[in-house]
Design an enzyme around this catalytic site. Structure first.
Site, PDB file in Angstrom:
ATOM      1  N   THR C 128       0.813  -1.220   0.000  1.00  0.00           N
ATOM      2  CA  THR C 128       0.000   0.000   0.000  1.00  0.00           C
ATOM      3  C   THR C 128       0.847   1.271   0.000  1.00  0.00           C
ATOM      4  O   THR C 128       1.874   1.349   0.661  1.00  0.00           O
ATOM      5  CB  THR C 128      -0.920   0.001   1.243  1.00  0.00           C
ATOM      6  OG1 THR C 128      -1.635  -1.224   1.263  1.00  0.00           O
ATOM      7  CG2 THR C 128      -1.878   1.173   1.226  1.00  0.00           C
ATOM      8  N   GLU C 129       0.381   2.270  -0.769  1.00  0.00           N
ATOM      9  CA  GLU C 129       1.011   3.590  -0.771  1.00  0.00           C
ATOM     10  C   GLU C 129      -0.066   4.656  -0.642  1.00  0.00           C
ATOM     11  O   GLU C 129      -1.263   4.351  -0.728  1.00  0.00           O
ATOM     12  CB  GLU C 129       1.798   3.791  -2.075  1.00  0.00           C
ATOM     13  CG  GLU C 129       2.957   2.821  -2.202  1.00  0.00           C
ATOM     14  CD  GLU C 129       3.790   3.067  -3.464  1.00  0.00           C
ATOM     15  OE1 GLU C 129       3.569   4.094  -4.135  1.00  0.00           O
ATOM     16  OE2 GLU C 129       4.644   2.216  -3.758  1.00  0.00           O
ATOM     17  N   ALA C 244      -2.974 -15.722   2.094  1.00  0.00           N
ATOM     18  CA  ALA C 244      -3.129 -15.195   3.453  1.00  0.00           C
ATOM     19  C   ALA C 244      -4.589 -14.965   3.840  1.00  0.00           C
ATOM     20  O   ALA C 244      -4.929 -15.015   5.019  1.00  0.00           O
ATOM     21  CB  ALA C 244      -2.354 -13.892   3.583  1.00  0.00           C
ATOM     22  N   GLU C 366      -5.784  -6.314   3.733  1.00  0.00           N
ATOM     23  CA  GLU C 366      -5.646  -7.472   2.838  1.00  0.00           C
ATOM     24  C   GLU C 366      -6.787  -7.559   1.839  1.00  0.00           C
ATOM     25  O   GLU C 366      -7.293  -8.632   1.533  1.00  0.00           O
ATOM     26  CB  GLU C 366      -5.474  -8.778   3.642  1.00  0.00           C
ATOM     27  CG  GLU C 366      -4.184  -8.721   4.477  1.00  0.00           C
ATOM     28  CD  GLU C 366      -3.636 -10.072   4.876  1.00  0.00           C
ATOM     29  OE1 GLU C 366      -4.085 -11.092   4.329  1.00  0.00           O
ATOM     30  OE2 GLU C 366      -2.747 -10.072   5.734  1.00  0.00           O
TER      31      GLU C 366
HETATM   32  C1  LIG Z   1      -4.233  -1.175  10.356  1.00  0.00           C
HETATM   33  C2  LIG Z   1      -3.839  -1.373   8.935  1.00  0.00           C
HETATM   34  C3  LIG Z   1      -2.756  -2.177   8.622  1.00  0.00           C
HETATM   35  C4  LIG Z   1      -2.359  -2.340   7.310  1.00  0.00           C
HETATM   36  N1  LIG Z   1      -1.253  -3.114   7.026  1.00  0.00           N
HETATM   37  C5  LIG Z   1      -0.815  -3.170   5.717  1.00  0.00           C
HETATM   38  C6  LIG Z   1       0.366  -3.893   5.405  1.00  0.00           C
HETATM   39  O1  LIG Z   1       1.014  -4.487   6.293  1.00  0.00           O
HETATM   40  N2  LIG Z   1       0.811  -3.898   4.156  1.00  0.00           N
HETATM   41  C7  LIG Z   1       0.127  -3.239   3.147  1.00  0.00           C
HETATM   42  O2  LIG Z   1       0.574  -3.259   2.036  1.00  0.00           O
HETATM   43  N3  LIG Z   1      -1.012  -2.565   3.431  1.00  0.00           N
HETATM   44  C8  LIG Z   1      -1.498  -2.510   4.692  1.00  0.00           C
HETATM   45  N4  LIG Z   1      -2.650  -1.829   4.978  1.00  0.00           N
HETATM   46  C9  LIG Z   1      -3.328  -1.144   3.897  1.00  0.00           C
HETATM   47  C10 LIG Z   1      -4.635  -1.813   3.482  1.00  0.00           C
HETATM   48  O3  LIG Z   1      -4.370  -3.001   2.789  1.00  0.00           O
HETATM   49  C11 LIG Z   1      -5.456  -0.812   2.694  1.00  0.00           C
HETATM   50  O4  LIG Z   1      -5.975   0.093   3.643  1.00  0.00           O
HETATM   51  C12 LIG Z   1      -6.554  -1.432   1.886  1.00  0.00           C
HETATM   52  O5  LIG Z   1      -6.032  -2.150   0.819  1.00  0.00           O
HETATM   53  C13 LIG Z   1      -7.548  -0.402   1.377  1.00  0.00           C
HETATM   54  O6  LIG Z   1      -6.946   0.691   0.809  1.00  0.00           O
HETATM   55  P1  LIG Z   1      -7.336   2.186   1.241  1.00  0.00           P
HETATM   56  O7  LIG Z   1      -7.307   2.187   2.695  1.00  0.00           O
HETATM   57  O8  LIG Z   1      -6.438   3.079   0.546  1.00  0.00           O
HETATM   58  O9  LIG Z   1      -8.805   2.376   0.798  1.00  0.00           O
HETATM   59  P2  LIG Z   1      -9.358   2.876  -0.609  1.00  0.00           P
HETATM   60  O10 LIG Z   1      -8.809   2.012  -1.657  1.00  0.00           O
HETATM   61  O11 LIG Z   1      -9.157   4.317  -0.690  1.00  0.00           O
HETATM   62  O12 LIG Z   1     -10.872   2.552  -0.442  1.00  0.00           O
HETATM   63  C14 LIG Z   1     -11.806   3.395   0.235  1.00  0.00           C
HETATM   64  C15 LIG Z   1     -13.182   2.764   0.135  1.00  0.00           C
HETATM   65  O13 LIG Z   1     -13.556   2.634  -1.221  1.00  0.00           O
HETATM   66  C16 LIG Z   1     -13.860   1.309  -1.541  1.00  0.00           C
HETATM   67  N5  LIG Z   1     -13.445   1.021  -2.885  1.00  0.00           N
HETATM   68  C17 LIG Z   1     -12.256   1.322  -3.497  1.00  0.00           C
HETATM   69  N6  LIG Z   1     -12.222   0.853  -4.717  1.00  0.00           N
HETATM   70  C18 LIG Z   1     -13.414   0.249  -4.953  1.00  0.00           C
HETATM   71  C19 LIG Z   1     -13.972  -0.440  -6.038  1.00  0.00           C
HETATM   72  N7  LIG Z   1     -13.299  -0.612  -7.152  1.00  0.00           N
HETATM   73  N8  LIG Z   1     -15.205  -0.947  -5.893  1.00  0.00           N
HETATM   74  C20 LIG Z   1     -15.897  -0.806  -4.735  1.00  0.00           C
HETATM   75  N9  LIG Z   1     -15.410  -0.168  -3.683  1.00  0.00           N
HETATM   76  C21 LIG Z   1     -14.190   0.354  -3.792  1.00  0.00           C
HETATM   77  C22 LIG Z   1     -13.109   0.490  -0.533  1.00  0.00           C
HETATM   78  O14 LIG Z   1     -13.689  -0.785  -0.342  1.00  0.00           O
HETATM   79  C23 LIG Z   1     -13.227   1.350   0.676  1.00  0.00           C
HETATM   80  O15 LIG Z   1     -14.456   1.122   1.306  1.00  0.00           O
HETATM   81  C24 LIG Z   1      -3.078  -1.692   6.273  1.00  0.00           C
HETATM   82  C25 LIG Z   1      -4.187  -0.935   6.585  1.00  0.00           C
HETATM   83  C26 LIG Z   1      -4.579  -0.761   7.908  1.00  0.00           C
HETATM   84  C27 LIG Z   1      -5.779   0.075   8.211  1.00  0.00           C
END
Ligand SMILES: Cc1cc2nc3c(=O)[nH]c(=O)nc-3n(C[C@H](O)[C@H](O)[C@H](O)COP(=O)(O)OP(=O)(O)OC[C@H]3O[C@@H](n4cnc5c(N)ncnc54)[C@H](O)[C@@H]3O)c2cc1C
Ligand SMILES: Cc1cc2nc3c(=O)[nH]c(=O)nc-3n(C[C@H](O)[C@H](O)[C@H](O)COP(=O)(O)OP(=O)(O)OC[C@H]3O[C@@H](n4cnc5c(N)ncnc54)[C@H](O)[C@@H]3O)c2cc1C
Ligand SMILES: Cc1cc2nc3c(=O)[nH]c(=O)nc-3n(C[C@H](O)[C@H](O)[C@H](O)COP(=O)(O)OP(=O)(O)OC[C@H]3O[C@@H](n4cnc5c(N)ncnc54)[C@H](O)[C@@H]3O)c2cc1C
Lengths: 264, 336, 385
Positions: C128-129, C244, C366
């Site tokens: 994630t970024e 996972a 995930e």
């Molecule tokens: C506590 C925590 C630990 C984490 N640990 C890791 C880690 O170890 N490694 C890592 O790489 N990442 C990690 N993450 C990141 C995590 O995987 C992301 O938060 C997740 O993939 C969602 O991305 P976003 O938060 O940017 O949400 P966004 O992608 O911005 O999404 C926001 C909302 O829009 C919805 N949405 C987005 N696109 C669509 C679509 N196409 N259709 C329908 N709905 C959509 C989403 O479901 C969500 O409800 C972590 C996150 C948290 C909160």
């Protein structure tokens, strides 16, 4: 270095319930576990083995008890002991500490002796703290109770920190000897999955009175000079009064009680 | 076994003289002596045990048997156990009692094994069976829910006894009539003067700066889990200061780190016999109450009317202990 | 009493028992405090390593035990019964190790896995970024070949165990013009030149787990840290997540079970209107739904984990399902548990409010549960075409 660790299976304290009317234990629901204080002993035994420079060091768990005490030995193996023996024989039943220390010392001799015998400080059931010193006397080896920390040098000298009442001693002694490990001396490790798997497959040899060459007159009830003569449920006499009242009133009453008794 | 005679107390001394526990045991042993009509001896084994004897006679000893040697420090249970066994084989006492201290428990266990005697641990009472003349040794079992009386089929009859279960009282009648107790210094065989331990260092465990003398306190206020928070404990300490008591605790309160483990009252802590015991938010579990039976007056405060403490105390208050504490403090401070 | 027989093997029973013991002895006693203080669970990590649980997901030839997906799910379920934050820390090491397990060379495996198996080194996974959450392909971090090294620039966000872990598997763009085929996976080690960490995030739940930013500023790593082939980055990431996700589902099951246990216990003890509140049918119905959904979740996770263990390759839809349903269930069940405890449930003296706060993250990380539905939906579309 050969380390024998003595462990006893006891009823888990949180599973022991008591019928105050009848003055008896409630047998249902009692779980058995390794005497929790023996886990400190086992941890010390296993760490001493790990710290030992000789590749042939081993920890042998030894327990006297009913057939299900095999579980305790298997758990010891899962927590780092190499192997173990179960001392199990109907004739052992009813042994007090005198007979128990005899049986354990006979077994230690039978399996080829030990450089170091590690016991728990005391158990949660019998709670006598007598077995460790008893074994030492029978093996004619020095004994240090309440050991907090120990290390063994290549020339077979053990350096220990031990607590005796209000004193902490740092002493050295030549092996062989017996130590009992102070409660809380270390943090016992978790059983390991590999250890559990190993224990599962392992056969725990059972030693009986004949195998260890025990004299029948010195084991079990016959070999135990202490006899339970009677039991009673503690009872309390005297004035007895329970009052429900607001806390201010309770405070007033307490103050006047304290005055009555000349406490203030 | 008829030939065994004599009551022994294995004594302990420090640089201030005999331990309170030794005097408690002597006082009790004197009672046994009255029944059995046997000599009462106090056995001292150690280095620098010199001038404790006076006090021991005062508390009822007819004789003080001393084995004094520089090799007896650092403490070595095997050496001292063998010495006690040596004396025992030589003199054949009928009873040996000792305090349930780390030292004496280990020495007694060594000795009992050596002479093949039974040993009862952690007794809370001893007495003589009027029919058989045997020593009845009563100890708690199953967390104090049950008391078990044990007798030994072999001589000597040996027991270790908890501190605080008997009251020490000088034995005046005897002292005035005959203070000519006998001090016997025994020379033991040379091999018993070998100490296998090599001393590197020895430190006194520093008592907690506030560690009070629970065994001798007149008022003990016990914090139970019902007041298991820092504010309440502070309050209780303040109250204790106002009435001149000491603060103890149940095990969970010590486990929570609110008070040190040295403050624990009960089977595995201090056995107390104050004039007044007060339990604040204490449920009254057997391992705790076993330690307070000796209190003259017991007061319990608990919000739960069914708490077992109420079956036990003389005065029970169904009330919020935290409020009662503040209320007591307010009243006492107002008086000042 | 009326327990479903899941026919666990002897080894699985051992894993379950061991994980339960850790939960009981090492996790439950400290979870509230770690949550309050946002403290990293080192003591539990030590217990897990003593117990060989870090060895569980590592093959035997690298000092592990070589457990399968089902074995790991069992461990995660039992640990999650105690605390999601602590379990996440454990699961993150598995997640960070999967790329090495799946795509590492023999040398890479020999170099990293034995230390991971003993628990000496924790791992993390960085995808994630700031600009790339659900849309992972939008990552901006780059890796450029330079002589014998790769030079990485950019940053990663919200990386679990960031800062505490020693081994990081990260995805970076190596050939931007190739689009999704232009990403590659790398191993970065704590202490590598130009690799640093951001501050610890403050979170609603999952507070004992650390979450940090990773910064790469001309971060130079040896050539042999590339995982698999150049261009496989997203494939590696997707396969890692596929493997996972059932574990996250299992965590949902454990958490839900804990919340249900608290709720039933409370409902039996709490008296209102002269009776235990469990005697109200409204409460009973909530509990009945909770219990049924939990059992369905568990059955689903186990069935899919076992399918994966048979060697089934096409697991993306299945593993999405195995995370989706149990984690939605966990959210619902924990909210209901708080409701059943009423005001008590809302207080920090009781564990259910933390369970509710922790549950939320299971629906987010995930792959958010929306993204998982997308995956399942796209599969269905394909399957029926
Ligand atoms: C506590 C925590 C630990 C984490 N640990 C890791 C880690 O170890 N490694 C890592 O790489 N990442 C990690 N993450 C990141 C995590 O995987 C992301 O938060 C997740 O993939 C969602 O991305 P976003 O938060 O940017 O949400 P966004 O992608 O911005 O999404 C926001 C909302 O829009 C919805 N949405 C987005 N696109 C669509 C679509 N196409 N259709 C329908 N709905 C959509 C989403 O479901 C969500 O409800 C972590 C996150 C948290 C909160
Ligand atoms: C309530 C109760 C009261 C008792 N009181 C007395 C008494 O006053 N005097 C007496 O002589 N007996 C007494 N007994 C009997 C005594 O419990 C048994 O002799 C027992 O076998 C050992 O004593 P312990 O449990 O006190 O062990 P302890 O001496 O307290 O144990 C010290 C260590 O010795 C080792 N050890 C002890 N037992 C075993 C074993 N079976 N197998 C392997 N290692 C072992 C362990 O390392 C243990 O930590 C009592 C029993 C009960 C249940
Ligand atoms: C082998 C063994 C040895 C042990 N040795 C000891 C020992 O030496 N000493 C010891 O103390 N324990 C000992 N224990 C522990 C013992 O069994 C009990 O767990 C303990 O004594 C209970 O402590 P408690 O009364 O403080 O707590 P609890 O049993 O939790 O009771 C708390 C009480 O506070 C009441 N309460 C709550 N709020 C308030 C309020 N605001 N005002 C008033 N009342 C309130 C509750 O109704 C409850 O009755 C031992 C246990 C074992 C197994």
């Amino acid at each position: 270095m050969r380390i024998v660790c003595c462990i006893k299976q006891v009823p888990a304290t949180d599973s022991v319930r008591f019928d105050p009317e009848k003055g008896t234990l409630i047998r249902e629901g009692i779980r058995a576990e390794i005497n929790p204080y023996d886990l400190f002993a086992l941890e010390m035994a296993v760490s001493l083995k790990e710290a030992s420079s000789s590749g042939s060091s081993e920890v042998i768990a030894l327990s006297m008890g009913p057939p299900q005490a095999e579980e305790a030995i298997k758990e010891a193996v899962s927590r780092g002991a190499d192997r173990g023996y179960l001392l199990c024989d109907k004739r052992f039943a009813g042994s007090d500490t005198l007979a128990t220390s005899y049986i354990l010392s006979q077994a230690i001799a039978h399996i080829g002796g030990a450089d170091l015998v590690v016991c728990g400080r005391q158990t949660t059931d019998g709670d006598t703290a007598q077995v460790g010193p008893g074994i030492a006397m029978r093996l004619n080896a020095p004994c240090a109770t309440g050991v907090l920390d120990a290390s063994v040098s290549d020339d077979g000298i053990i350096a220990m920190k031990r607590v005796v009442d209000d004193k902490i001693y740092r002493i050295k002694c030549a092996l062989p000897m017996v130590i009992t490990v102070e409660i809380g001396a270390n943090t016992p490790r978790m059983p390991s999955l590999k250890g559990k798997m190993r224990a599962k497959k392992m056969d725990i040899p059972v030693l009986d009175a004949d195998t260890i060459g025990a004299d029948e007159g010195r084991i079990g009830l016959q070999g135990s000079p202490t006899r339970l003569s009677s039991t009673y449920v503690p009872e309390f006499r005297g004035r007895h009064e329970v009052i429900e009242c607001p806390s201010d009133e309770a405070a007033d009453r307490i103050l006047s009680l304290l005055k009555d008794f000349g406490a203030i | 076994m008829a030939e065994n005679k004599g009551i022994w107390v294995l004594g302990e001394v420090n640089n201030k003289g005999p331990l309170a526990l030794t005097l408690e045991l002597l006082t009790k042993a004197y009672e046994l002596k009255e029944t059995l009509k046997e000599e009462l001896s106090c056995v001292l084994i150690g280095k620098d045990i010199g001038n404790a004897s006076e006090k021991l006679f005062e508390y009822g000893a007819d004789r003080v048997i001393c084995v004094e040697d520089d090799s007896l420090e650092p403490f070595c249970e095997m050496q001292q156990g063998k010495i006690l066994a040596f004396l025992c084989k030589q003199r054949m006492p009928s009873i040996i009692i000792a305090g349930a201290t780390d030292r004496s428990k280990a020495v007694m266990a060594m000795c009992a094994t050596s002479v093949g005697a039974g040993l009862t641990a952690n007794c809370m009472d001893i007495s003589i069976d009027s029919d058989t003349g045997r020593l009845l040794q009563t100890r708690p079992a199953y967390g104090g829910n049950l008391m078990a009386t044990i007798v030994s089929e072999k001589m000597p009859q040996m027991a270790t006894i908890r501190q605080g279960v008997f009251e020490a009282a000088p034995c005046l009648s005897k002292y005035s009539s005959n203070n000519e107790g006998e001090i016997e210094k025994i020379a033991v065989p040379q091999d018993l003067l070998q100490n296998p331990f090599h001393l590197e260092a020895c430190d006194e465990i520093k008592k907690d700066e506030s560690s009070p003398d629970y065994e001798n306190a007149a008022i003990v206020l016990v914090a139970g889990r019902g007041i298991g928070d820092e504010t309440s404990i502070k309050g209780l300490k303040r109250l204790s200061g106002l009435i001149g008591g000491v603060v103890g605790a149940t095990r969970p309160v010590c486990d929570m780190g609110l008070l040190p483990h040295s403050a624990q009252i009960g089977q595995t802590g201090h056995i107390i016999s104050p004039n007044v015991y007060m339990g604040f938010g204490v449920s009254g579990a057997a391992p705790h109450t076993i330690g307070i039976q000796g209190a003259k007056v017991m007061i319990g405060i608990n919000t739960d009317k069914d708490a077992p403490i109420f079956d036990f105390v003389n005065y029970g208050f169904i009330a919020d202990a935290k409020e009662v504490i503040s209320s007591l403090i307010k009243r006492l401070e107002a008086k000042k | 009493m009326g327990k479903v027989n899941y026919f666990l093997t002897e080894e699985q029973k051992m894993i379950k028992e061991l994980a339960q013991q850790i939960t009981r002895e090492k996790i439950i006693p400290i979870r509230a405090e770690l949550d309050e203080k946002e403290e990293f669970p080192w003591s539990v990590m030590e217990a897990l390593s003593q117990a060989d649980l870090f060895a569980l997901f590592v093959p035997e030839e690298y000092g592990g035990i070589g457990g399968g997906c089902m074995d790991i799910c069992i461990a995660l379920e039992e640990l999650a019964y105690g605390c999601i934050a602590i379990t996440t820390t454990y699961a993150a090491t598995a997640l960070g190790s999967y790329p090495i397990l799946l795509y590492g060379t023999e040398e890479q495996k020999k170099h990293y896995l034995p230390h991971i198996a003993t628990g000496e080194k924790l791992a993390a996974f960085g995808l994630t970024e700031v600009t790339a959450g659900s849309d992972a392909a939008a990552i901006k971090t780059t890796a450029v070949e330079d002589g014998d090294s790769w030079v990485i620039n950019g940053s990663k966000q919200w990386i679990t165990t960031g800062g505490e872990a020693d081994v990081y598997t990260i995805i970076a763009m190596t050939d931007r013009h190739k689009g999704p085929r232009g990403a590659s996976a790398f191993i970065v080690e704590k202490g590598d030149e130009g690799f640093s960490f951001g501050k610890k995030e403050k979170k609603m739940g999952l507070r004992a787990s650390t979450t940090r930013e990773l910064f790469f500023t001309n971060c130079r790593i040896p050539r042999d840290r590339l995982l698999g082939r150049r261009g496989l980055g997203f494939i590696i990431a997707m396969r890692t997540l596929d493997l996972a996700r059932p574990g996250i589902g299992a965590m949902g099951v454990g958490l839900s079970q804990a919340a249900l246990d608290e709720a039933v216990r409370h409902a039996r003890q709490r008296y209102q209107f002269g009776q235990a509140i469990i005697s109200f049918q409204a409460i009973q119905h909530m509990l009945a739904d909770m219990a049924t959904q939990i059992e369905a979740s568990r059955a689903l996770v186990y069935a899919i984990a076992r399918t994966i263990d048979t060697g089934e390759k096409d697991i993306q839809k299945l593993s999405a399902m195995a995370k989706l349903f149990p984690t939605d269930t966990a959210m619902k069940v924990t909210v209901d548990a708080v409701q059943i405890l009423g005001g008590y449930g809302y207080m920090k003296d009781y564990p259910v409010e933390k369970m509710m706060r922790d549950a939320k993250v299971l629906q987010i990380y995930e792959g958010t549960n929306q993204i998982l539905r997308n995956i399942i939906g796209q599969y269905l579309n394909k399957e029926y075409s």
